[in-house]
Motif scaffolding. Structure first.
Motif, PDB file in Angstrom:
ATOM      1  N   ARG A   1       1.009   1.627   5.414  1.00  0.00           N
ATOM      2  CA  ARG A   1       0.570   2.646   4.329  1.00  0.00           C
ATOM      3  C   ARG A   1       1.544   2.781   3.352  1.00  0.00           C
ATOM      4  N   ASP A   2       2.787   2.766   3.895  1.00  0.00           N
ATOM      5  CA  ASP A   2       4.018   2.931   2.978  1.00  0.00           C
ATOM      6  C   ASP A   2       4.496   1.808   2.020  1.00  0.00           C
ATOM      7  N   GLY A   3       4.253   0.541   2.622  1.00  0.00           N
ATOM      8  CA  GLY A   3       4.222  -0.567   1.938  1.00  0.00           C
ATOM      9  C   GLY A   3       3.139  -0.776   0.704  1.00  0.00           C
ATOM     10  N   ALA A   4       1.916  -0.430   1.032  1.00  0.00           N
ATOM     11  CA  ALA A   4       0.845  -0.308   0.036  1.00  0.00           C
ATOM     12  C   ALA A   4       1.219   0.640  -0.966  1.00  0.00           C
ATOM     13  N   PHE A   5       1.628   1.805  -0.600  1.00  0.00           N
ATOM     14  CA  PHE A   5       1.943   2.902  -1.801  1.00  0.00           C
ATOM     15  C   PHE A   5       3.433   2.310  -2.527  1.00  0.00           C
ATOM     16  N   ALA A   6       4.119   1.716  -1.966  1.00  0.00           N
ATOM     17  CA  ALA A   6       5.065   1.238  -2.748  1.00  0.00           C
ATOM     18  C   ALA A   6       4.654  -0.005  -3.742  1.00  0.00           C
ATOM     19  N   LEU A   7       3.633  -0.483  -3.435  1.00  0.00           N
ATOM     20  CA  LEU A   7       3.167  -1.473  -4.504  1.00  0.00           C
ATOM     21  C   LEU A   7       2.225  -1.109  -5.437  1.00  0.00           C
ATOM     22  N   GLY A   8       2.344   0.202  -5.312  1.00  0.00           N
ATOM     23  CA  GLY A   8       1.551   0.810  -6.545  1.00  0.00           C
ATOM     24  C   GLY A   8      -0.125   1.180  -5.982  1.00  0.00           C
ATOM     25  N   SER A   9      -0.395   0.966  -4.815  1.00  0.00           N
ATOM     26  CA  SER A   9      -1.726   1.063  -4.466  1.00  0.00           C
ATOM     27  C   SER A   9      -2.237   2.565  -4.469  1.00  0.00           C
ATOM     28  N   SER A  10      -3.541   2.878  -4.951  1.00  0.00           N
ATOM     29  CA  SER A  10      -4.133   4.228  -4.667  1.00  0.00           C
ATOM     30  C   SER A  10      -4.584   4.588  -3.386  1.00  0.00           C
ATOM     31  N   ARG A  11      -4.680   5.801  -3.260  1.00  0.00           N
ATOM     32  CA  ARG A  11      -5.026   6.215  -1.693  1.00  0.00           C
ATOM     33  C   ARG A  11      -6.309   5.430  -1.264  1.00  0.00           C
ATOM     34  N   MET A  12      -7.275   5.381  -2.134  1.00  0.00           N
ATOM     35  CA  MET A  12      -8.444   4.633  -1.971  1.00  0.00           C
ATOM     36  C   MET A  12      -8.199   3.309  -1.400  1.00  0.00           C
ATOM     37  N   GLN A  13      -7.354   2.521  -2.138  1.00  0.00           N
ATOM     38  CA  GLN A  13      -6.984   1.168  -1.846  1.00  0.00           C
ATOM     39  C   GLN A  13      -6.426   1.040  -0.630  1.00  0.00           C
ATOM     40  N   VAL A  14      -5.443   2.096  -0.368  1.00  0.00           N
ATOM     41  CA  VAL A  14      -4.888   1.848   0.993  1.00  0.00           C
ATOM     42  C   VAL A  14      -5.648   2.195   2.305  1.00  0.00           C
ATOM     43  N   ALA A  15      -6.808   3.006   2.026  1.00  0.00           N
ATOM     44  CA  ALA A  15      -7.868   3.496   2.958  1.00  0.00           C
ATOM     45  C   ALA A  15      -8.781   2.240   3.056  1.00  0.00           C
ATOM     46  N   THR A  16      -9.225   1.724   2.268  1.00  0.00           N
ATOM     47  CA  THR A  16     -10.157   0.417   2.302  1.00  0.00           C
ATOM     48  C   THR A  16      -9.641  -0.965   2.656  1.00  0.00           C
ATOM     49  N   ARG A  17      -8.401  -1.060   2.022  1.00  0.00           N
ATOM     50  CA  ARG A  17      -7.784  -2.541   1.884  1.00  0.00           C
ATOM     51  C   ARG A  17      -6.844  -2.738   2.859  1.00  0.00           C
ATOM     52  N   VAL A  18      -6.419  -1.664   3.482  1.00  0.00           N
ATOM     53  CA  VAL A  18      -5.109  -1.842   4.465  1.00  0.00           C
ATOM     54  C   VAL A  18      -5.654  -1.142   5.820  1.00  0.00           C
ATOM     55  N   VAL A  19      -5.906   0.319   5.826  1.00  0.00           N
ATOM     56  CA  VAL A  19      -6.142   0.872   7.030  1.00  0.00           C
ATOM     57  C   VAL A  19      -7.644   0.297   7.797  1.00  0.00           C
ATOM     58  N   PHE A  20      -8.432   0.293   6.847  1.00  0.00           N
ATOM     59  CA  PHE A  20      -9.741   0.003   7.355  1.00  0.00           C
ATOM     60  C   PHE A  20      -9.886  -1.414   8.113  1.00  0.00           C
ATOM     61  N   PRO A  21      -9.376  -2.606   7.466  1.00  0.00           N
ATOM     62  CA  PRO A  21      -9.197  -3.786   8.209  1.00  0.00           C
ATOM     63  C   PRO A  21      -8.226  -3.878   9.176  1.00  0.00           C
ATOM     64  N   ALA A  22      -7.142  -2.988   9.099  1.00  0.00           N
ATOM     65  CA  ALA A  22      -6.318  -3.022  10.480  1.00  0.00           C
ATOM     66  C   ALA A  22      -6.905  -2.232  11.620  1.00  0.00           C
ATOM     67  N   ALA A  23      -7.783  -1.533  11.589  1.00  0.00           N
ATOM     68  CA  ALA A  23      -8.562  -0.757  12.528  1.00  0.00           C
ATOM     69  C   ALA A  23     -10.059  -1.196  12.753  1.00  0.00           C
ATOM     70  N   LEU A  24     -10.131  -2.200  12.287  1.00  0.00           N
ATOM     71  CA  LEU A  24     -11.520  -3.149  12.225  1.00  0.00           C
ATOM     72  C   LEU A  24     -12.038  -3.138  13.903  1.00  0.00           C
TER      73      LEU A  24
END
Length: 316
Positions: A199-222
């Motif tokens: 999450r921290d890495g995605a936020f550091a790249l400028g991702s929004s909370r929705m992008q982090v949830a759907t493109r980072v956390v969701f695939p990782a917890a699939l």
């Protein structure tokens, strides 16, 4: 000083000095209890299989398996008897599909909110309330579908023709509400297990909370999310009281959710409380349908295990 086997002397306070640990009886007892719990689960499954096989084998000794699987008329308790199980399978799948259409979006939406958006206090307040739905007796859900939801749908249905008194739509909708806590809670646990570094890495790249949830956390917890959905499907397929009360007891090979249908579990419940003599072909249908339901659930679980292993991600 302490003498070692090689003749060297090692100081008692040095790292080379090994002190014999005390026997850990508590840990051994816990291990025994865990093994016993595992054995109980396995033996229960084996006992179910042993109970199903002999009557089911006798049934298929008189009824062709092909006619049982492909037949479209299910009337085993009437004369002439017909043993086509497709109407029961169709009703089961129809109600389960409707339940998934309700539970998966709402359950995953609740999981994403609790995991990624809600503050700790909000999460601690709402998650137990959500899980209360899982503790409501299913007979209450069934009467709610029959007495409240179906009349409401009949009143608001466009064109004036709404669902029948017994219908798959109300049963599936209420069943979906019932399994929302299962999908939401397990999915939220899987999302919380994702390391915060992602999450921290995605936020550091400028991702929004929705992008982090759907493109980072969701695939990782699939993998955990898939397991949660499969568990919800298993509970929906095995549910009895909701479909017995709200969906009706008439086998109906139809894809119209507004009509009444009978599921496999509803038939087992209805036939099991009847006055069927032991050893008759009507009595054996209970075990034949139960065996088919067992096989369907087993296949679904095997597929889910394969999916979980395929998409599983391990973090250090």
């Amino acid at each position: 000083m302490t003498s070692t086997g090689s003749g060297r002397r090692v100081a008692s306070g040095s790292p080379g000095f090994l002190k014999r640990s005390q026997p850990r009886y508590g840990e051994k007892a816990v291990k025994v209890l865990l093994v016993a719990a595992s054995l109980v689960s396995v033996l229960t499954t084996v006992g179910i299989v042993i109970a199903l096989i002999p009557p089911a084998a006798e049934f298929f000794g008189e009824v062709s398996f092909g006619d049982f699987i492909t037949g479209t008329d299910w009337s085993p308790l009437f004369k002439p008897a017909h043993f086509g199980v497709l109407p029961l399978v169709t009703g089961t799948l129809m109600v389960t599909l409707i339940a998934l259409l309700v539970a998966v979006p709402l359950g995953l939406g609740a999981a994403v909110y609790l995991s990624e958006y809600a503050r700790p206090r909000v999460r601690a307040f709402f998650k137990p309330i959500l899980e209360v739905l899982a503790g409501i007796p299913t007979v209450v859900y069934g009467f709610f579908a029959l007495q409240a939801l179906t009349p409401l749908l009949q009143d608001i249905w466009p064109g004036g023709e709404g669902p029948q008194v017994f219908n798959a739509l109300s049963a599936g909708f209420v069943m979906g509400i019932m399994i929302i806590p299962t999908i939401a809670s397990l999915s939220e646990d899987a999302m919380n297990a994702v390391p915060n570094d992602l999450r921290d890495g995605a936020f550091a790249l400028g991702s929004s909370r929705m992008q982090v949830a759907t493109r980072v956390v969701f695939p990782a917890a699939l993998s955990g999310i898939v397991a949660a959905i499969v568990l919800g499907v298993s509970r929906a397929i095995g549910e009895t009281m909701i479909v017995a009360i709200a969906a009706g007891g008439r086998p109906n090979l139809s894809f119209d959710p507004l009509e009444g249908m009978q599921t496999m579990t509803a038939f087992i419940a209805a036939a099991g409380i009847g006055d069927l003599p032991t050893g008759t072909i009507g009595y054996q249908t209970i075990f034949a349908v139960g065996s088919l339901l067992f096989v369907m659930t087993l296949v679904m679980n095997l597929v889910s295990i394969r999916l979980v292993r395929r998409y599983r991600q391990v973090y250090e």
